[in-house]
Scaffold this motif. Structure first.
Motif, PDB file in Angstrom:
ATOM      1  N   SER A 216       6.995  -1.841  29.962  1.00  0.00           N
ATOM      2  CA  SER A 216       7.930  -1.318  28.962  1.00  0.00           C
ATOM      3  C   SER A 216       7.705   0.168  28.730  1.00  0.00           C
ATOM      4  O   SER A 216       8.667   0.946  28.616  1.00  0.00           O
ATOM      5  N   VAL A 217       6.436   0.578  28.650  1.00  0.00           N
ATOM      6  CA  VAL A 217       6.134   2.000  28.472  1.00  0.00           C
ATOM      7  C   VAL A 217       6.555   2.782  29.720  1.00  0.00           C
ATOM      8  O   VAL A 217       7.054   3.908  29.631  1.00  0.00           O
ATOM      9  N   ARG A 218       6.350   2.186  30.882  1.00  0.00           N
ATOM     10  CA  ARG A 218       6.807   2.837  32.122  1.00  0.00           C
ATOM     11  C   ARG A 218       8.305   3.096  32.074  1.00  0.00           C
ATOM     12  O   ARG A 218       8.786   4.186  32.407  1.00  0.00           O
ATOM     13  N   LEU A 219       9.073   2.075  31.665  1.00  0.00           N
ATOM     14  CA  LEU A 219      10.519   2.195  31.613  1.00  0.00           C
ATOM     15  C   LEU A 219      10.938   3.277  30.619  1.00  0.00           C
ATOM     16  O   LEU A 219      11.841   4.085  30.890  1.00  0.00           O
ATOM     17  N   LEU A 266       3.956   9.952  25.771  1.00  0.00           N
ATOM     18  CA  LEU A 266       3.691  11.254  26.368  1.00  0.00           C
ATOM     19  C   LEU A 266       2.655  11.149  27.483  1.00  0.00           C
ATOM     20  O   LEU A 266       2.807  11.768  28.543  1.00  0.00           O
ATOM     21  N   ASP A 267       1.606  10.378  27.239  1.00  0.00           N
ATOM     22  CA  ASP A 267       0.566  10.232  28.259  1.00  0.00           C
ATOM     23  C   ASP A 267       1.147   9.658  29.547  1.00  0.00           C
ATOM     24  O   ASP A 267       0.806  10.105  30.651  1.00  0.00           O
ATOM     25  N   ARG A 268       2.044   8.675  29.409  1.00  0.00           N
ATOM     26  CA  ARG A 268       2.645   8.081  30.607  1.00  0.00           C
ATOM     27  C   ARG A 268       3.566   9.075  31.307  1.00  0.00           C
ATOM     28  O   ARG A 268       3.602   9.162  32.538  1.00  0.00           O
ATOM     29  N   CYS A 269       4.315   9.860  30.537  1.00  0.00           N
ATOM     30  CA  CYS A 269       5.165  10.894  31.133  1.00  0.00           C
ATOM     31  C   CYS A 269       4.338  11.901  31.919  1.00  0.00           C
ATOM     32  O   CYS A 269       4.705  12.309  33.030  1.00  0.00           O
ATOM     33  N   LEU A 270       3.216  12.306  31.351  1.00  0.00           N
ATOM     34  CA  LEU A 270       2.363  13.280  32.024  1.00  0.00           C
ATOM     35  C   LEU A 270       1.741  12.673  33.277  1.00  0.00           C
ATOM     36  O   LEU A 270       1.570  13.364  34.292  1.00  0.00           O
ATOM     37  N   GLU A 271       1.402  11.388  33.229  1.00  0.00           N
ATOM     38  CA  GLU A 271       0.884  10.706  34.413  1.00  0.00           C
ATOM     39  C   GLU A 271       1.913  10.711  35.541  1.00  0.00           C
ATOM     40  O   GLU A 271       1.556  10.735  36.734  1.00  0.00           O
ATOM     41  N   GLN A 272       3.196  10.698  35.178  1.00  0.00           N
ATOM     42  CA  GLN A 272       4.261  10.725  36.174  1.00  0.00           C
ATOM     43  C   GLN A 272       4.569  12.141  36.658  1.00  0.00           C
ATOM     44  O   GLN A 272       5.475  12.341  37.462  1.00  0.00           O
ATOM     45  N   GLY A 273       3.801  13.112  36.191  1.00  0.00           N
ATOM     46  CA  GLY A 273       3.934  14.472  36.684  1.00  0.00           C
ATOM     47  C   GLY A 273       4.727  15.417  35.815  1.00  0.00           C
ATOM     48  O   GLY A 273       4.973  16.564  36.203  1.00  0.00           O
TER      49      GLY A 273
END
Length: 558
Positions: A216-219, A266-273
Motif C-alpha cells: 500500500s505504501v509502495r502504491l 517520503l522515505d519510500r519515495c526517496l528509496e525510489q530515487g
C-alpha cells in the motif's frame, strides 16, 4: 529575551497577587473545576511572559511566508487571497453529484471536495456482493472512467481544484481524473487538486484499507512520484490527521501519527530515487478542527513549524517550498450531535474561525445535519455561507496570525509541539509508522484517548450542550435526509453498459500489464493509466492487485 530582573519582578508580583486578591476570591468562590484541560495539555489559570520565556522570535515564530512558517505560508496570507472554500459533496450516481457540484460552484464555492461511496473506497465494483446496499449511499459511486467523465461533465478540469477523499485505490481514481481531463483536452500538467492517498491512517482510523501496509505504501509512493513529474500542480497525497482525530485521538496524537505516516511515504519515495525537494512541495494535509478554539489555533501554528524543521533537519531539504506546510481543514464531524442539530451550526462556525485564525489554506465545514444523515442542500449552503461570513464580515482574514504574541497561544503552541514530538520519537523507536501500525500501538493509543473522552462525557466532566446538559426532552430526532436507493439500479445499468460497449481485448491486455507490474518493482502508474483508458473497472484492477498482494487482516487490539 527577558532580562533576569524582569522575570524576578513578574514572579514576585504574581506571588503577591496569588496570596492576596486571588486567594480572597477563591476562598469565597471556588473555580468550576479543579483542573482545566485541552485534549493534550493542562490550561493554566492565566499566562505571563514567563510562560514564553524561552521563545526566540526569529527562530521560533518569524514572519509570514518565511521559515519556520509558524505565522503562515504566504507573506500576505488572506489579505492577498482567501482560503479555498470547499464543501464535501458526493452521493448517488455521477449525474446527481455533478448536479450538486455545479450548484455549489454557482453559489460561490471555489473548489470541489469529493466523497466516494464505500464500495469505491474499498475497491469493489457496484455489482460486487460486498457492495450490496452501499452503492451511492455515503458518496458517489465510481466504477470506471465513464463515471469520472460524467462526474465532471461541463466542469473544466483545467480551471477547478478538486479534492478526492480516496485512499487504498487512490492511484486508480487519480488516473481516472487525469484521463477524464485528457478527454476534455487538458494535459496532466494543468490539473489541480488533491488526492488523500494516505492509506496508513486507514489501518488505525477509518478501515477502508485493501492491501497490506507494505504494498500500500509502495502504491502511494508511485502516485506521489508520478505526479511530481507529470502533474506538478496536483497534490498527490493529503496526509490525514483528520480521521485520526475523528477516531478519538488527542490533538497531539493527531499531529504525531500524521507526521509519522508522512515520513513513511517520503522515505519510500526517496528509496525510489526521488528528491525531497521535488516531492515534499506536493505533500498536502487534511486536519481536523474541534471545539477548543485556542488549542486548534495553536495546533496549526505548531504544525507549520514542526514540518519546516523536519524537512530541513531530518531530510536536508533546501527548497523553501518543501518546508511549507499547506493544509485543508474539515470541521469536526465527530463533534456534531444528533440531539439539537441546529447547535451544530454554532460548533462548525467556531471551529471554522479557529482554522482561519490558525492560517489554513482550504476549508470545509461539516454540515449541521450530518449526525442524522447525508446533508441537505440547505445545510450545504449554510455551511458555505458560514465561511463567507467569516471571510468578509469578521475581520479574521484581515490580519495575519492575529493571536501571535498571546502568552497562552505561544505557550500552547510550544506544548503541542513538545507533546507531538515525544509521540513521534516513540513511533520511531518502534520502527516507524508501518511497524507501529502492524504492532497495534497506534490503534491502542487512539482507543485509550477515545475511551477517556467518552468517560468524561458520561460522568459529566465534559459538557456537551444538548447531550448531557441542557437537554430537550421533547426533541424530534427524525432524520432530515433519506438516501434514494433507486440510485443502485441506475449505477448497475451504467456499469453493465460500459462492460458491453468497451473493447474487452484491450481490457484483458491492460490487466495483464497491471499484474506484471505488481510482481515487479517499477512504478504502477503507467499500467494503471493504460487500464483506465481501456475502461477496465475499479474492481477489476483491484482484484488483480488483491490476487498478487493479498488483503490485510488487522491485529486484535485490546
Amino acid at each position: 529575551m527577558m532580562k533576569p530582573e524582569e522575570a524576578t519582578a513578574i514572579q514576585d508580583a504574581q506571588g503577591t497577587w496569588e496570596g492576596g486578591p486571588l486567594a480572597k476570591v477563591l476562598g469565597r468562590f471556588p473555580e468550576r473545576r479543579q483542573t482545566f484541560e485541552t485534549s493534550s495539555a493542562e490550561a493554566q489559570r492565566f499566562y505571563t511572559p514567563l510562560d514564553v520565556e524561552g521563545v526566540d522570535y526569529l527562530e521560533d515564530i518569524g514572519f509570514p511566508g518565511q521559515y519556520p512558517f509558524t505565522r503562515g505560508v504566504q507573506p500576505t496570507m488572506y489579505r492577498g487571497r482567501l482560503w479555498t472554500m470547499r464543501q464535501y459533496a458526493g452521493f448517488g450516481t455521477p449525474e446527481e453529484t455533478n448536479e450538486r457540484f455545479r450548484e455549489l460552484l454557482a453559489n460561490g464555492q471555489t473548489g470541489l471536495s469529493t466523497a466516494f461511496d464505500l464500495p469505491t473506497q474499498t475497491g469493489y465494483d457496484s455489482d460486487h456482493p460486498m457492495a450490496a446496499g452501499e452503492v451511492g449511499q455515503v458518496g458517489v459511486a465510481i466504477d470506471s472512467l465513464a463515471d469520472m467523465e460524467t462526474l465532471f461533465e461541463d466542469i473544466p478540469l483545467d480551471g477547478i481544484s478538486t479534492s478526492m477523499t480516496i485512499n487504498a485505490p487512490a492511484p486508480i481514481l487519480v488516473a481516472m481524473y487525469i484521463v477524464a481531463a485528457e478527454k476534455q483536452g487538458h494535459p496532466p500538467n494543468v490539473i489541480m487538486g488533491t488526492a488523500q492517498n494516505d492509506v496508513l491512517k486507514e489501518y488505525v482510523a477509518r478501515g477502508t484499507y485493501i492491501f497490506p501496509p507494505g504494498p500500500s505504501v509502495r502504491l502511494a509512493a508511485d502516485l506521489i512520484n508520478y505526479c511530481a513529474q507529470e502533474s506538478p500542480r496536483f497534490n498527490s497525497i493529503s496526509v490525514s490527521g483528520y480521521h485520526i482525530r475523528e477516531a478519538g485521538s488527542t490533538a497531539a496524537q493527531e499531529v504525531a501519527f500524521a507526521f509519522s505516516n508522512a515520513f513513511a511515504y517520503l522515505d519510500r519515495c526517496l528509496e525510489q530515487g526521488a528528491s525531497v525537494d521535488d516531492v515534499a512541495p506536493r505533500v498536502s494535509w487534511i486536519f481536523n478542527t474541534h471545539n477548543y478554539f485556542f488549542e486548534e489555533v495553536a495546533k496549526f501554528r505548531a504544525l507549520r513549524r514542526m514540518w519546516a524543521r523536519s524537512m530541513k533537519e531530518r531530510y536536508g531539504a533546501t527548497n523553501p517550498n518543501a518546508m511549507m506546510f499547506r493544509t485543508h481543514t474539515q470541521t469536526g464531524g465527530s463533534t456534531l450531535t444528533a440531539q439539537q442539530p441546529l447547535n451544530n451550526l454554532t460548533r462548525s462556525a467556531i471551529q471554522a474561525l479557529a482554522a482561519v485564525v490558525g492560517g489554513v489554506q482550504s476549508l470545509a465545514l461539516s454540515c449541521y445535519d450530518e449526525a442524522l444523515a447525508l446533508p441537505t442542500e440547505e445545510a450545504q449552503q449554510l455551511a458555505l455561507r458560514s465561511q463567507q461570513i467569516i471571510a468578509h464580515e469578521t475581520g479574521a482574514a484581515d490580519t495575519i496570525d492575529p493571536l501571535a504574541g498571546s502568552y497562552y497561544v505561544e505557550s500552547l503552541t510550544n506544548q503541542l509541539e513538545e507533546a507531538a514530538q515525544a509521540i513521534i520519537d516513540r513511533v520511531e523507536d518502534i520502527g516507524g509508522a508501518v511497524a507501529a501500525v502492524e504492532s497495534g500501538y497506534v490503534q491502542s493509543e487512539i482507543q485509550e484517548a477515545s475511551v477517556a473522552y467518552q468517560h468524561e462525557i458520561e460522568n459529566g466532566e465534559r459538557v456537551v450542550v444538548g447531550v448531557n446538559q441542557y437537554v430537550d426532552q421533547d426533541e424530534d430526532a427524525t432524520p432530515i435526509f433519506r438516501p434514494n436507493t433507486a440510485v443502485i439500479d441506475a449505477q448497475l445499468e451504467r456499469l453493465a453498459r460500459v462492460r458491453s460497449e468497451r473493447d474487452q481485448g484491450a481490457v484483458d491486455t491492460a490487466l495483464v500489464g497491471l499484474r506484471e507490474a505488481a510482481r515487479g518493482d517499477d512504478s504502477m502508474m503507467e499500467p494503471i493509466l493504460d487500464a483506465v483508458r481501456s475502461y477496465a473497472t475499479l474492481g477489476e484492477m483491484c482484484d488483480v492487485l488483491r490476487e498478487e498482494w493479498g488483503e490485510y487482516t488487522p491485529p486484535t487490539v485490546v
